[in-house]
Design a protein around this motif. Structure first.
Motif, PDB file in Angstrom:
ATOM      1  N   VAL A   1      -1.119  15.686  -1.065  1.00 59.87           N
ATOM      2  CA  VAL A   1      -0.731  14.253  -1.051  1.00 59.87           C
ATOM      3  C   VAL A   1       0.744  14.154  -0.673  1.00 59.87           C
ATOM      4  N   LEU A   2       1.114  13.009  -0.093  1.00 55.98           N
ATOM      5  CA  LEU A   2       2.517  12.800   0.252  1.00 55.98           C
ATOM      6  C   LEU A   2       3.343  12.701  -1.032  1.00 55.98           C
ATOM      7  N   ARG A   3       4.526  13.251  -0.997  1.00 54.23           N
ATOM      8  CA  ARG A   3       5.415  13.134  -2.154  1.00 54.23           C
ATOM      9  C   ARG A   3       5.916  11.707  -2.285  1.00 54.23           C
TER      10      ARG A   3
ATOM     11  N   SER B   1       4.011   8.340  13.337  1.00 53.73           N
ATOM     12  CA  SER B   1       3.405   9.600  12.876  1.00 53.73           C
ATOM     13  C   SER B   1       2.700   9.440  11.544  1.00 53.73           C
ATOM     14  N   ARG B   2       2.459   8.202  11.118  1.00 50.93           N
ATOM     15  CA  ARG B   2       1.869   7.995   9.796  1.00 50.93           C
ATOM     16  C   ARG B   2       0.426   8.519   9.763  1.00 50.93           C
ATOM     17  N   PRO B   3      -0.007   8.940   8.578  1.00 49.61           N
ATOM     18  CA  PRO B   3      -1.353   9.523   8.438  1.00 49.61           C
ATOM     19  C   PRO B   3      -2.494   8.517   8.696  1.00 49.61           C
ATOM     20  N   HIS B   4      -3.703   9.051   8.881  1.00 44.99           N
ATOM     21  CA  HIS B   4      -4.886   8.198   9.121  1.00 44.99           C
ATOM     22  C   HIS B   4      -5.051   7.140   8.031  1.00 44.99           C
ATOM     23  N   LEU B   5      -4.852   7.565   6.772  1.00 43.27           N
ATOM     24  CA  LEU B   5      -5.077   6.633   5.663  1.00 43.27           C
ATOM     25  C   LEU B   5      -4.164   5.410   5.801  1.00 43.27           C
ATOM     26  N   CYS B   6      -2.913   5.646   6.171  1.00 39.40           N
ATOM     27  CA  CYS B   6      -1.959   4.534   6.317  1.00 39.40           C
ATOM     28  C   CYS B   6      -2.326   3.649   7.506  1.00 39.40           C
ATOM     29  N   ARG B   7      -2.844   4.274   8.578  1.00 41.91           N
ATOM     30  CA  ARG B   7      -3.204   3.507   9.779  1.00 41.91           C
ATOM     31  C   ARG B   7      -4.384   2.568   9.536  1.00 41.91           C
TER      32      ARG B   7
ATOM     33  N   ARG C   1       9.293  -0.895   5.649  1.00 42.63           N
ATOM     34  CA  ARG C   1       8.830  -0.248   6.877  1.00 42.63           C
ATOM     35  C   ARG C   1       8.645   1.253   6.667  1.00 42.63           C
ATOM     36  N   CYS C   2       7.648   1.805   7.341  1.00 40.33           N
ATOM     37  CA  CYS C   2       7.473   3.259   7.320  1.00 40.33           C
ATOM     38  C   CYS C   2       8.491   3.866   8.277  1.00 40.33           C
ATOM     39  N   ARG C   3       9.271   4.801   7.790  1.00 42.87           N
ATOM     40  CA  ARG C   3      10.304   5.392   8.636  1.00 42.87           C
ATOM     41  C   ARG C   3       9.693   6.129   9.831  1.00 42.87           C
TER      42      ARG C   3
ATOM     43  N   ASP D   1      -0.980   3.823  -7.628  1.00 41.55           N
ATOM     44  CA  ASP D   1      -2.245   4.051  -6.907  1.00 41.55           C
ATOM     45  C   ASP D   1      -2.028   4.501  -5.462  1.00 41.55           C
ATOM     46  N   ASN D   2      -0.765   4.523  -5.076  1.00 41.00           N
ATOM     47  CA  ASN D   2      -0.470   4.909  -3.700  1.00 41.00           C
ATOM     48  C   ASN D   2      -0.511   6.428  -3.548  1.00 41.00           C
ATOM     49  N   GLU D   3      -1.709   6.966  -3.497  1.00 40.03           N
ATOM     50  CA  GLU D   3      -1.858   8.407  -3.327  1.00 40.03           C
ATOM     51  C   GLU D   3      -2.359   8.644  -1.904  1.00 40.03           C
ATOM     52  N   VAL D   4      -1.468   9.100  -1.048  1.00 41.86           N
ATOM     53  CA  VAL D   4      -1.857   9.291   0.358  1.00 41.86           C
ATOM     54  C   VAL D   4      -2.288  10.741   0.547  1.00 41.86           C
ATOM     55  N   ILE D   5      -3.602  10.934   0.649  1.00 39.80           N
ATOM     56  CA  ILE D   5      -4.142  12.281   0.840  1.00 39.80           C
ATOM     57  C   ILE D   5      -3.953  12.654   2.304  1.00 39.80           C
TER      58      ILE D   5
ATOM     59  N   CYS E   1       0.820  -1.218   0.000  1.00 41.20           N
ATOM     60  CA  CYS E   1       0.000   0.000   0.000  1.00 41.20           C
ATOM     61  C   CYS E   1       0.855   1.270   0.000  1.00 41.20           C
ATOM     62  N   CYS E   2       2.167   1.133   0.104  1.00 35.20           N
ATOM     63  CA  CYS E   2       3.051   2.310   0.147  1.00 35.20           C
ATOM     64  C   CYS E   2       3.798   2.512  -1.169  1.00 35.20           C
ATOM     65  N   VAL E   3       3.490   1.665  -2.187  1.00 38.17           N
ATOM     66  CA  VAL E   3       4.217   1.760  -3.454  1.00 38.17           C
ATOM     67  C   VAL E   3       3.234   1.830  -4.625  1.00 38.17           C
TER      68      VAL E   3
ATOM     69  N   ARG F   1       7.308   4.921  -5.036  1.00 36.49           N
ATOM     70  CA  ARG F   1       7.290   4.533  -3.620  1.00 36.49           C
ATOM     71  C   ARG F   1       7.145   5.775  -2.754  1.00 36.49           C
ATOM     72  N   CYS F   2       6.430   5.623  -1.654  1.00 40.79           N
ATOM     73  CA  CYS F   2       6.311   6.747  -0.718  1.00 40.79           C
ATOM     74  C   CYS F   2       7.705   7.157  -0.252  1.00 40.79           C
ATOM     75  N   MET F   3       7.896   8.455  -0.088  1.00 44.30           N
ATOM     76  CA  MET F   3       9.222   8.948   0.306  1.00 44.30           C
ATOM     77  C   MET F   3       9.657   8.452   1.681  1.00 44.30           C
ATOM     78  N   PHE F   4       8.707   7.991   2.475  1.00 51.46           N
ATOM     79  CA  PHE F   4       9.064   7.552   3.827  1.00 51.46           C
ATOM     80  C   PHE F   4       9.225   6.041   3.962  1.00 51.46           C
ATOM     81  N   LEU F   5       9.096   5.332   2.845  1.00 53.95           N
ATOM     82  CA  LEU F   5       9.216   3.870   2.910  1.00 53.95           C
ATOM     83  C   LEU F   5      10.690   3.470   2.888  1.00 53.95           C
ATOM     84  N   GLU F   6      11.071   2.679   3.875  1.00 58.33           N
ATOM     85  CA  GLU F   6      12.444   2.166   3.928  1.00 58.33           C
ATOM     86  C   GLU F   6      12.364   0.653   3.982  1.00 58.33           C
TER      87      GLU F   6
HETATM   88  S1  SF4 Z   1       3.660   7.443   5.306  1.00 58.15           S
HETATM   89 FE1  SF4 Z   1       4.501   5.433   5.891  1.00 58.15          FE
HETATM   90  S2  SF4 Z   1       2.723   4.014   5.971  1.00 58.15           S
HETATM   91 FE2  SF4 Z   1       2.102   5.860   4.793  1.00 58.15          FE
HETATM   92  S3  SF4 Z   1       2.476   5.344   2.602  1.00 58.15           S
HETATM   93 FE3  SF4 Z   1       4.344   6.369   3.425  1.00 58.15          FE
HETATM   94  S4  SF4 Z   1       5.675   4.698   4.108  1.00 58.15           S
HETATM   95 FE4  SF4 Z   1       3.601   3.830   3.888  1.00 58.15          FE
END
Ligand code: SF4
Length: 179
Positions: free
Chosen positions: A76-78, A98-104, A92-94, A32-36, A27-29, A84-89
């Protein structure tokens, strides 16, 4: 305002979905991974990462034009170039705490109090973990989305039109984008 779901009924539906996150990060790549995200959520990630608002978020890419003004609502998150989401390592979410509601709450969301389920490889496999916490997170997300929507609507109605300019309108006002 969206209708509040019955919590026990929601827990039952989540249990029926048999979902336990496998940390696959699907869901982080991808495209379609548009995190509003709301301004509050960007700020939480900004506090955690030390990055600026603009380094974390970009305008939601659905644009409207009216009276010579171009605007969108929300952020949206960059993402990196590969989507891939910029915070994905690795997987794992870095900034997991502090991840957004949508990710939770992925792959679930509420719409008018009804549970919607998106695609996820972990669905239907094993007993839902922490269905009560997940139900609470979904209700919190719906409440936060409702407040953001209402405040954004008010800001849109009261903002002064700036012809020829591009804006992002959110719950905190109309933000002129640098050209
Ligand atoms: S913020 Fe974290 S949980 Fe949300 S898409 Fe990015 S890496 Fe995944």
């Amino acid at each position: 305002m969206n209708e509040r779901p019955d919590r026990n009924n929601l827990i039952k539906q989540l249990e029926d979905a048999r979902f336990s996150c496998e940390m696959c990060a699907e869901c982080c790549v991808g495209p379609d991974n548009e995190v509003i995200v709301s301004p509050d959520e960007v700020e939480a990630l900004s506090r955690a990462s030390g990055l600026s608002f603009d380094e974390i978020a970009e305008p939601y890419p659905e644009w409207f034009e009216e009276n010579g003004e171009r605007f969108t609502f929300s952020w949206v998150l960059r993402r990196r170039e590969d989507g891939r989401c910029m915070f994905l390592e690795q997987s794992r979410c870095r900034y997991y705490a502090s991840r957004p509601h949508l990710c939770r709450t992925y792959p679930f969301m509420l719409n008018q109090g009804n549970l919607l389920i998106s695609e996820c490889p972990a669905l239907g496999k094993s007993a839902t973990k922490d269905a009560g916490n997940l139900a609470d997170a979904l209700i919190l997300r719906q409440d936060a989305d409702d407040s953001e929507f209402e405040a954004t609507r008010r800001e849109y109605q009261k903002h002064s039109i700036v012809s020829g300019k591009t804006l992002v309108i959110d719950s905190r006002g109309a933000h002129l984008l640098k050209e």
